[in-house]
Motif scaffolding. Sequence first.
Motif, PDB file in Angstrom:
ATOM      1  N   TYR A 186       0.859  -0.945  -0.417  1.00 24.48           N
ATOM      2  CA  TYR A 186       0.101   0.175   0.532  1.00 24.48           C
ATOM      3  C   TYR A 186       0.976   0.470  -0.053  1.00 24.48           C
ATOM      4  O   TYR A 186       0.178   1.873  -0.717  1.00 24.48           O
ATOM      5  CB  TYR A 186      -0.977  -0.257   1.445  1.00 24.48           C
ATOM      6  CG  TYR A 186      -1.863   1.529   1.419  1.00 24.48           C
ATOM      7  CD1 TYR A 186      -3.256   0.360   0.894  1.00 24.48           C
ATOM      8  CD2 TYR A 186      -1.668   2.088   2.129  1.00 24.48           C
ATOM      9  CE1 TYR A 186      -4.767   1.856   0.714  1.00 24.48           C
ATOM     10  CE2 TYR A 186      -2.425   3.259   2.155  1.00 24.48           C
ATOM     11  CZ  TYR A 186      -4.454   3.228   1.420  1.00 24.48           C
ATOM     12  OH  TYR A 186      -5.153   4.008   1.522  1.00 24.48           O
ATOM     13  N   ASN A 187       1.898   1.415   0.667  1.00 30.99           N
ATOM     14  CA  ASN A 187       2.525   2.646   0.691  1.00 30.99           C
ATOM     15  C   ASN A 187       3.339   2.643  -0.590  1.00 30.99           C
ATOM     16  O   ASN A 187       3.788   3.410  -0.876  1.00 30.99           O
ATOM     17  CB  ASN A 187       3.760   2.366   2.271  1.00 30.99           C
ATOM     18  CG  ASN A 187       4.829   3.033   2.342  1.00 30.99           C
ATOM     19  OD1 ASN A 187       4.292   4.177   1.987  1.00 30.99           O
ATOM     20  ND2 ASN A 187       6.031   3.058   1.872  1.00 30.99           N
ATOM     21  N   LEU A 188       3.907   1.347  -1.310  1.00 30.93           N
ATOM     22  CA  LEU A 188       4.407   1.711  -2.165  1.00 30.93           C
ATOM     23  C   LEU A 188       3.577   1.923  -3.585  1.00 30.93           C
ATOM     24  O   LEU A 188       3.901   3.273  -3.806  1.00 30.93           O
ATOM     25  CB  LEU A 188       5.212   0.468  -2.965  1.00 30.93           C
ATOM     26  CG  LEU A 188       5.312   0.033  -4.000  1.00 30.93           C
ATOM     27  CD1 LEU A 188       6.769   0.912  -4.769  1.00 30.93           C
ATOM     28  CD2 LEU A 188       5.551  -1.228  -4.510  1.00 30.93           C
ATOM     29  N   GLU A 189       2.928   1.447  -3.874  1.00 34.53           N
ATOM     30  CA  GLU A 189       1.272   2.162  -4.398  1.00 34.53           C
ATOM     31  C   GLU A 189       0.892   3.426  -4.769  1.00 34.53           C
ATOM     32  O   GLU A 189       0.403   3.847  -5.206  1.00 34.53           O
ATOM     33  CB  GLU A 189       0.282   0.829  -4.870  1.00 34.53           C
ATOM     34  CG  GLU A 189       0.850   0.012  -5.478  1.00 34.53           C
ATOM     35  CD  GLU A 189       1.489  -0.451  -6.492  1.00 34.53           C
ATOM     36  OE1 GLU A 189       1.901   0.838  -6.826  1.00 34.53           O
ATOM     37  OE2 GLU A 189       2.550  -1.199  -6.865  1.00 34.53           O
ATOM     38  N   VAL A 190       0.162   3.583  -3.238  1.00 39.58           N
ATOM     39  CA  VAL A 190      -0.413   5.215  -2.655  1.00 39.58           C
ATOM     40  C   VAL A 190       0.874   6.117  -2.408  1.00 39.58           C
ATOM     41  O   VAL A 190       0.113   6.843  -2.540  1.00 39.58           O
ATOM     42  CB  VAL A 190      -1.243   4.322  -1.539  1.00 39.58           C
ATOM     43  CG1 VAL A 190      -2.183   5.839  -1.184  1.00 39.58           C
ATOM     44  CG2 VAL A 190      -1.813   3.120  -1.838  1.00 39.58           C
ATOM     45  N   GLY A 191       1.964   6.052  -1.209  1.00 43.06           N
ATOM     46  CA  GLY A 191       2.592   6.945  -1.078  1.00 43.06           C
ATOM     47  C   GLY A 191       2.955   6.996   0.195  1.00 43.06           C
ATOM     48  O   GLY A 191       3.742   7.701   0.458  1.00 43.06           O
ATOM     49  N   ARG A 192       1.769   6.456   1.704  1.00 36.49           N
ATOM     50  CA  ARG A 192       2.249   6.301   2.326  1.00 36.49           C
ATOM     51  C   ARG A 192       1.265   5.773   2.569  1.00 36.49           C
ATOM     52  O   ARG A 192       0.603   4.298   2.501  1.00 36.49           O
ATOM     53  CB  ARG A 192       1.303   7.826   2.580  1.00 36.49           C
ATOM     54  CG  ARG A 192      -0.469   8.133   2.478  1.00 36.49           C
ATOM     55  CD  ARG A 192      -1.328   8.537   2.603  1.00 36.49           C
ATOM     56  NE  ARG A 192      -2.693   8.582   1.981  1.00 36.49           N
ATOM     57  CZ  ARG A 192      -3.593   7.904   1.870  1.00 36.49           C
ATOM     58  NH1 ARG A 192      -3.706   7.118   2.909  1.00 36.49           N
ATOM     59  NH2 ARG A 192      -4.434   8.094   1.567  1.00 36.49           N
ATOM     60  N   TYR A 193       1.487   4.569   4.206  1.00 37.24           N
ATOM     61  CA  TYR A 193       0.909   3.690   5.371  1.00 37.24           C
ATOM     62  C   TYR A 193      -0.689   3.877   5.096  1.00 37.24           C
ATOM     63  O   TYR A 193      -1.727   5.062   5.363  1.00 37.24           O
ATOM     64  CB  TYR A 193       2.026   3.071   6.198  1.00 37.24           C
ATOM     65  CG  TYR A 193       2.901   2.853   6.367  1.00 37.24           C
ATOM     66  CD1 TYR A 193       3.863   1.895   5.813  1.00 37.24           C
ATOM     67  CD2 TYR A 193       4.282   3.375   5.850  1.00 37.24           C
ATOM     68  CE1 TYR A 193       4.969   0.907   5.705  1.00 37.24           C
ATOM     69  CE2 TYR A 193       5.063   3.319   6.516  1.00 37.24           C
ATOM     70  CZ  TYR A 193       5.257   1.693   5.665  1.00 37.24           C
ATOM     71  OH  TYR A 193       7.203   1.604   5.395  1.00 37.24           O
ATOM     72  N   PRO A 194      -1.353   3.019   5.081  1.00 38.77           N
ATOM     73  CA  PRO A 194      -2.816   2.940   5.442  1.00 38.77           C
ATOM     74  C   PRO A 194      -3.136   3.328   6.825  1.00 38.77           C
ATOM     75  O   PRO A 194      -2.816   2.730   7.635  1.00 38.77           O
ATOM     76  CB  PRO A 194      -3.216   1.483   4.852  1.00 38.77           C
ATOM     77  CG  PRO A 194      -2.508   0.693   5.247  1.00 38.77           C
ATOM     78  CD  PRO A 194      -0.915   1.329   5.522  1.00 38.77           C
ATOM     79  N   GLY A 195      -4.291   4.472   7.374  1.00 40.01           N
ATOM     80  CA  GLY A 195      -5.279   4.142   8.110  1.00 40.01           C
ATOM     81  C   GLY A 195      -6.080   2.852   7.970  1.00 40.01           C
ATOM     82  O   GLY A 195      -5.781   2.149   7.768  1.00 40.01           O
ATOM     83  N   VAL A 196      -7.321   3.550   9.124  1.00 32.25           N
ATOM     84  CA  VAL A 196      -8.707   2.459   9.360  1.00 32.25           C
ATOM     85  C   VAL A 196      -9.031   2.709   7.954  1.00 32.25           C
ATOM     86  O   VAL A 196      -9.611   3.972   8.037  1.00 32.25           O
ATOM     87  CB  VAL A 196      -9.209   3.447  10.623  1.00 32.25           C
ATOM     88  CG1 VAL A 196     -10.741   2.279  10.550  1.00 32.25           C
ATOM     89  CG2 VAL A 196      -8.602   3.199  11.628  1.00 32.25           C
ATOM     90  N   LEU A 197      -9.111   1.580   7.390  1.00 34.28           N
ATOM     91  CA  LEU A 197      -9.263   2.067   6.044  1.00 34.28           C
ATOM     92  C   LEU A 197     -11.385   1.487   6.227  1.00 34.28           C
ATOM     93  O   LEU A 197     -11.973   1.030   6.869  1.00 34.28           O
ATOM     94  CB  LEU A 197      -9.298   0.332   4.890  1.00 34.28           C
ATOM     95  CG  LEU A 197      -7.735   0.909   4.632  1.00 34.28           C
ATOM     96  CD1 LEU A 197      -7.268  -0.536   3.904  1.00 34.28           C
ATOM     97  CD2 LEU A 197      -7.603   2.359   4.911  1.00 34.28           C
ATOM     98  N   ALA A 198     -12.267   2.417   5.316  1.00 34.14           N
ATOM     99  CA  ALA A 198     -13.826   2.037   4.931  1.00 34.14           C
ATOM    100  C   ALA A 198     -13.733   1.041   4.202  1.00 34.14           C
ATOM    101  O   ALA A 198     -12.697   0.394   3.468  1.00 34.14           O
ATOM    102  CB  ALA A 198     -13.986   3.389   4.443  1.00 34.14           C
TER     103      ALA A 198
END
Length: 453
Positions: free
Chosen positions: A196-208
Amino acid sequence: MGTCLAGMAPAETLTDALVSAYNNSDLLEQSRAVLRAADEDVAGAVAALRPTLDYQVQETYGYTDNPSLGRTRDTFSTSLDLVSELALFTGGRNRLAIDAAKESVLAAREGLVVQEQTVLFNAVDAYMTVYAAVETVELRRNSVRVLNEEVRAARDRFDVGEVTRTDVAQAEARLAQAEADLVAAEGDLETARELYNLEVGRYPGVLAAPPPLPEAAPTETAARDVALRSHPRILQAQRLVTVNEINVTSAEAAVLPTLSAQASVGYSNADDTFGTTDFDSGASVGLTLRGPIYQGGALNSLFRRAKAQRDNTRAQLLRTTAEISELVGRSWAVRDVARARLVATDRQIEAAQIAFDGTREEATLGARTTLDVLDAEQDLLDAQASRIDASAQEQRAVYGLLASMGRLTVDYLGLPVTAYDPSAYYNAVSTAPAIGSEQGIQLDRVLKSLGRQ
């Protein structure tokens, strides 16, 4: 991992992930730089139609030894020249170069759309991988909690003689397996967070939870028609065919003569050791006609090479069209399978829940063994895990279908982003502006907005 499961911050949505991926993608920056380089090729081709102006400064020293006079004469000379040249006729090659460069720009723009689709799909895949991993971890944790209760109950029943030591061992073995599955699920979640960090540019938080699926096409035929008409890979291949057809025409025109005009103005002065000073100034204008007579077969080779490259891109266009058609059909089938699997897993969960409740009730009456209860519970757990995976696969399948149609773009999805304008830089450089001109100042503003100045 904790940041993905805890905290009171608003949940991140799939739209948030797509926006972040679009704004932070290094792959898109790379493709945009390739496009800007193609824009500069147009500027370079346009500049070839204009006159050039060069300066030349030359300082020369010389000496003459005259044995009969027994003297040596030293001479120092300085010259300054301005030289201008303009191509008057090139057999159309300069104009063809502009046309080819413009088609290359359009091809690069389609390549940018291809990269945009890849970035957005990878973001969807990363989002669903993390979301499914979080749900799997919760499922595994719940399974460990339930099995801990089963082990305690089995031990209590063993203490009063209702079950054997074998029943207790079976429950303990199933608990150990559940704990191992939980550790594996937590490891999968950590791996998914890195993706996720690689593709989105940051680590995820709580995902809806994922939003409703976007519309694709009513039928497979309609989806294929859209793809064959507007998929960026096909459009890019068509542009490249046009580029190479222009290159064939340009190579054919290489046998034509070129006519150029030259003008120069300059002055020179010379001093020697005898105190003599010479000063000269002058100007000249001329025309030069030049054409090939014999080039050792090089021109014919270049012409054949251009035709081979044209044939290559034509074949690539046919292949790309066939691949896109196949991709649409495969994506449609994957989407149908994912939907059918999701419906089937819902029925599987319903049946497994009924079986588990009945088996547990029968076990309290002595009609079922501890192993029967554990097996029924495992069947329910497997069905729930399949439901998580099937839901994620349906999301991937629908967005994959959009990508196969060429519609997985920020415009079609309506993402709240400032979309990159590929024409802004082109409009600023396509006329090859000079430094300090109005267009040059406009180019400076564009570069500043891109952070490239």
